[in-house]
Design an enzyme around this catalytic site. Structure first.
Site, short mmCIF file in Angstrom:
data_model
loop_
_atom_site.label_atom_id
_atom_site.label_comp_id
_atom_site.label_asym_id
_atom_site.label_seq_id
_atom_site.Cartn_x
_atom_site.Cartn_y
_atom_site.Cartn_z
N LYS A 141 6.04 -5.16 -12.04
CA LYS A 141 6.68 -5.61 -13.28
C LYS A 141 7.44 -6.93 -13.13
O LYS A 141 7.59 -7.68 -14.10
CB LYS A 141 7.63 -4.51 -13.78
CG LYS A 141 6.91 -3.28 -14.22
CD LYS A 141 7.74 -2.01 -14.09
CE LYS A 141 7.52 -1.33 -12.78
NZ LYS A 141 8.09 0.00 -12.67
N LYS A 194 10.51 -3.67 -18.89
CA LYS A 194 9.33 -3.29 -19.69
C LYS A 194 9.50 -3.75 -21.14
O LYS A 194 8.54 -4.16 -21.79
CB LYS A 194 9.11 -1.79 -19.61
CG LYS A 194 8.60 -1.35 -18.24
CD LYS A 194 8.69 0.15 -18.08
CE LYS A 194 8.06 0.61 -16.78
NZ LYS A 194 8.43 1.99 -16.42
N PHE A 208 0.85 -1.19 0.00
CA PHE A 208 0.00 0.00 0.00
C PHE A 208 0.89 1.24 0.00
O PHE A 208 0.81 2.10 0.87
CB PHE A 208 -0.94 -0.03 1.22
CG PHE A 208 -2.18 0.81 1.04
CD1 PHE A 208 -3.08 0.56 0.01
CD2 PHE A 208 -2.45 1.86 1.91
CE1 PHE A 208 -4.23 1.33 -0.16
CE2 PHE A 208 -3.60 2.63 1.77
CZ PHE A 208 -4.49 2.37 0.73
N THR A 240 3.19 -4.40 -4.42
CA THR A 240 4.41 -4.31 -3.62
C THR A 240 5.54 -3.85 -4.54
O THR A 240 5.34 -3.62 -5.73
CB THR A 240 4.77 -5.68 -3.00
OG1 THR A 240 4.99 -6.62 -4.06
CG2 THR A 240 3.66 -6.21 -2.10
N VAL A 244 3.61 -1.20 -18.03
CA VAL A 244 4.30 -0.44 -19.08
C VAL A 244 3.53 0.85 -19.33
O VAL A 244 2.31 0.81 -19.54
CB VAL A 244 4.39 -1.26 -20.39
CG1 VAL A 244 5.20 -0.50 -21.44
CG2 VAL A 244 5.01 -2.63 -20.15
N1 HSE Z 1 9.91 3.93 -12.05
C1 HSE Z 1 9.03 3.78 -13.16
C2 HSE Z 1 9.31 4.87 -14.17
C3 HSE Z 1 7.61 3.82 -12.68
O1 HSE Z 1 9.97 5.85 -13.80
O2 HSE Z 1 8.92 4.75 -15.32
C4 HSE Z 1 6.60 3.39 -13.70
O3 HSE Z 1 6.78 2.05 -14.08
#
Ligand code: HSE
Length: 340
Positions: free
Chosen positions: A127, A226, A10, A98, A154
């Site tokens: 992810k 991603k 959370f 999480t 993504v």
């Molecule tokens: N840390 C990631 C970014 C968050 O900056 O794109 C979104 O997935």
């Protein structure tokens, strides 16, 4: 039917989604016939709480604001670990938010597996599990007649995954290229304005763009994951994380960024993949692109992705790539697709 949601984690994204649910509760009921209760939250830092009759979310937010542990919530079960929360609560939808561990899938992988095996739907922006075990998790979902949705993995709430899987259904996507990390794009944009790397990174963390451990962003691991997710879901590849070549932005100096500007160019962290002769080449790395290139104008935490398709040629989507509300929104889309 009233759906019962349990949040595993959370933090920024989970709270962003809970805010949206609170604001939209009436619309969701009236327009989408979606009735819900949040019955449980289990968070590593904030504590955990379960009330089968539904939690009072105003109280939950007050407790968080006052620095109180959720385990102090009155007249409820408290102290339950994530797995117990997934298995033992009356929830039918698990919201897995999480922290991401791209390299192993982390504890989130167990959370998703357990939920699917329990016959519970999972919506998640995490992810790690998608990058590591998407085939297994999709099979588990199918076997147990439930859904596993991950739009927010993504381009946050910008519908990059649904665009490819739903709206471009029937098209073959044999190539994609884009900017898929908000933090690094924000940092590079700020460096161009003269801000130094450290300050820009700190700002990105404050604004909720960066990962819990921002090394994942600046070293390109987030974008690598991603790219892998897109390759394996949208292009039906079957590759591992280490098959996506990776370089981050940590070697780029303020001087490099300014020099590019003088040349009429701009550094961007570019993710791309292409299928040729049944083999896939996937890569993440900084590229100096001319200012008249469409990706050069994508600034700050905004992301962009171009799919190259057989029937339509190039299709590009641009929108937020990170952020509390922006990523929280992805969970709403996933939720509505499940209860549709
Ligand atoms: N840390 C990631 C970014 C968050 O900056 O794109 C979104 O997935």
């Amino acid at each position: 039917m009233t759906h019962r949601l349990a949040f595993i984690g959370f933090g920024v994204v989970g709270q962003g989604f809970a805010d949206i649910l609170a604001k939209k509760e009436e619309t969701l009921r009236e327009k989408y016939n979606f009735d819900f209760q949040i019955v449980a939250i289990s968070d590593m830092k904030l504590g955990s709480v379960y009330d089968p009759e539904g939690l009072d979310m105003t109280k939950i937010f007050e407790m968080i604001e006052n620095g109180q542990s959720l385990s102090e919530y009155p007249d409820a079960e408290t102290g339950w670990e994530p797995i117990e929360t997934i298995e033992e609560t009356n929830s039918d939808i698990i919201v897995e938010v999480t922290f991401t561990d791209m390299e192993t899938g982390g504890p989130a992988l167990d959370h998703v597996r357990t939920a699917l095996k329990e016959g519970k739907n999972v919506i998640s922006t995490n992810k790690g599990p998608v990058a590591q075990k998407i085939t297994e998790l999709q099979r588990l979902a199918e076997e147990n007649n439930v859904e596993y949705k991950f739009e927010g993995t993504v381009l946050s709430g910008t519908p990059a995954v649904n665009l490819a899987l739903k709206n471009l259904a029937g098209c073959e996507i044999n190539k994609f290229k884009g900017i898929v990390n908000g933090t690094t794009n924000y940092i590079l944009s700020k460096m161009e304005e003269g801000m130094d790397y450290e300050e820009a990174l700190q700002k990105a963390q404050k604004l909720g763009y960066a990962e819990a451990d921002p090394t994942g962003d600046v070293e390109g691991i987030d974008a690598q994951g991603k790219t892998l997710i897109l390759a394996n879901t949208v292009m039906d590849a079957d590759i591992d994380l280490n098959e996506v070549e990776r370089e981050g932005i940590t070697e780029l100096t303020l001087d490099d960024v300014q020099k590019a500007k003088d040349e009429g160019k701009r550094w961007k962290l570019i993710s791309k993949a292409e299928v040729e002769d049944d083999a896939i080449e996937a890569k993440v790395g900084p590229e100096k692109i001319p200012l008249d290139h469409p990706l050069a104008g994508v600034m700050g935490p905004t992301n962009a992705l171009t799919y190259t398709t057989d029937h339509l040629g190039d299709v590009t989507i641009i929108g937020p790539g990170a952020g509390k509300e922006e990523t929280g929104y992805a969970l709403l889309v996933d939720l509505l697709s499940i209860v549709d």
